[in-house]
Design a protein around this motif. Structure first.
Motif, mmCIF file in Angstrom:
data_model
loop_
_atom_site.group_PDB
_atom_site.id
_atom_site.type_symbol
_atom_site.label_atom_id
_atom_site.label_comp_id
_atom_site.label_asym_id
_atom_site.label_seq_id
_atom_site.Cartn_x
_atom_site.Cartn_y
_atom_site.Cartn_z
ATOM 1 N N LYS A 172 2.111 6.583 -6.962
ATOM 2 C CA LYS A 172 1.071 7.527 -7.374
ATOM 3 C C LYS A 172 1.552 8.964 -7.195
ATOM 4 O O LYS A 172 1.372 9.796 -8.075
ATOM 5 C CB LYS A 172 -0.205 7.293 -6.571
ATOM 6 C CG LYS A 172 -1.350 8.176 -6.988
ATOM 7 C CD LYS A 172 -2.596 7.848 -6.200
ATOM 8 C CE LYS A 172 -3.745 8.737 -6.649
ATOM 9 N NZ LYS A 172 -4.963 8.443 -5.901
ATOM 10 N N ARG A 173 2.193 9.235 -6.057
ATOM 11 C CA ARG A 173 2.702 10.582 -5.813
ATOM 12 C C ARG A 173 3.798 10.944 -6.807
ATOM 13 O O ARG A 173 3.850 12.045 -7.332
ATOM 14 C CB ARG A 173 3.228 10.697 -4.380
ATOM 15 C CG ARG A 173 3.601 12.132 -4.030
ATOM 16 C CD ARG A 173 4.166 12.261 -2.667
ATOM 17 N NE ARG A 173 5.560 11.796 -2.740
ATOM 18 C CZ ARG A 173 6.258 11.366 -1.716
ATOM 19 N NH1 ARG A 173 5.733 11.297 -0.536
ATOM 20 N NH2 ARG A 173 7.496 10.985 -1.874
ATOM 21 N N GLU A 177 0.829 -1.200 0.000
ATOM 22 C CA GLU A 177 0.000 0.000 0.000
ATOM 23 C C GLU A 177 0.867 1.255 0.000
ATOM 24 O O GLU A 177 0.601 2.219 -0.722
ATOM 25 C CB GLU A 177 -0.909 -0.021 1.236
ATOM 26 C CG GLU A 177 -2.032 0.957 1.209
ATOM 27 C CD GLU A 177 -3.017 0.701 2.335
ATOM 28 O OE1 GLU A 177 -4.202 0.966 2.106
ATOM 29 O OE2 GLU A 177 -2.611 0.265 3.425
ATOM 30 N N LYS A 227 2.427 1.668 -3.457
ATOM 31 C CA LYS A 227 1.428 2.174 -4.391
ATOM 32 C C LYS A 227 1.219 3.682 -4.207
ATOM 33 O O LYS A 227 1.132 4.426 -5.181
ATOM 34 C CB LYS A 227 0.107 1.422 -4.197
ATOM 35 C CG LYS A 227 -0.929 1.807 -5.191
ATOM 36 C CD LYS A 227 -2.166 0.969 -5.064
ATOM 37 C CE LYS A 227 -3.193 1.521 -6.030
ATOM 38 N NZ LYS A 227 -4.301 0.717 -6.235
ATOM 39 N N LYS A 228 1.179 4.145 -2.953
ATOM 40 C CA LYS A 228 1.017 5.580 -2.686
ATOM 41 C C LYS A 228 2.223 6.370 -3.178
ATOM 42 O O LYS A 228 2.074 7.459 -3.744
ATOM 43 C CB LYS A 228 0.803 5.814 -1.195
ATOM 44 C CG LYS A 228 -0.567 5.416 -0.715
ATOM 45 C CD LYS A 228 -0.711 5.628 0.782
ATOM 46 C CE LYS A 228 -2.066 5.158 1.268
ATOM 47 N NZ LYS A 228 -2.198 5.299 2.731
#
Length: 93
Positions: free
Chosen positions: A67-68, A60, A63-64
């Motif tokens: 994305k950032r 998780e 993934k963050k």
């Protein structure tokens, strides 16, 4: 544990352990691509399995971060240098 949540069976598909099954389907869970029943089973398992919870937390976080990072633009100078190198490589082929 909630009585209406059934954990993923210990032996999932073709001899796959419960943890292997969970780890195989982690991104489906993170991407909200599971049925509500499958999501409940995933949550029930990670609520009682520290290694799977740790793996879920790590994935998780990754993934963050991705994305950032995808939201940020590379500096113009870097983009120009990369484009020039790609062009040189394409001409050399």
């Amino acid at each position: 544990m909630n009585a209406d949540i059934t954990p993923v069976p210990h032996e999932a598909a073709e001899g796959e352990s419960d943890c292997q099954h969970i780890l195989t389907h982690l991104y489906e869970y993170l991407d909200s691509e599971m049925t509500p029943d499958d999501e409940h089973r995933m949550r029930a398992h990670v609520a009682h399995c520290s290694p799977c919870l740790a793996e879920l937390s790590l994935e998780e976080l990754v993934k963050k971060l991705v994305k950032r990072s995808c939201a940020e633009r590379a500096p113009a100078e870097l983009r120009v240098r990369i484009h020039e190198q790609i062009t040189v490589m394409a001409v050399a082929d």
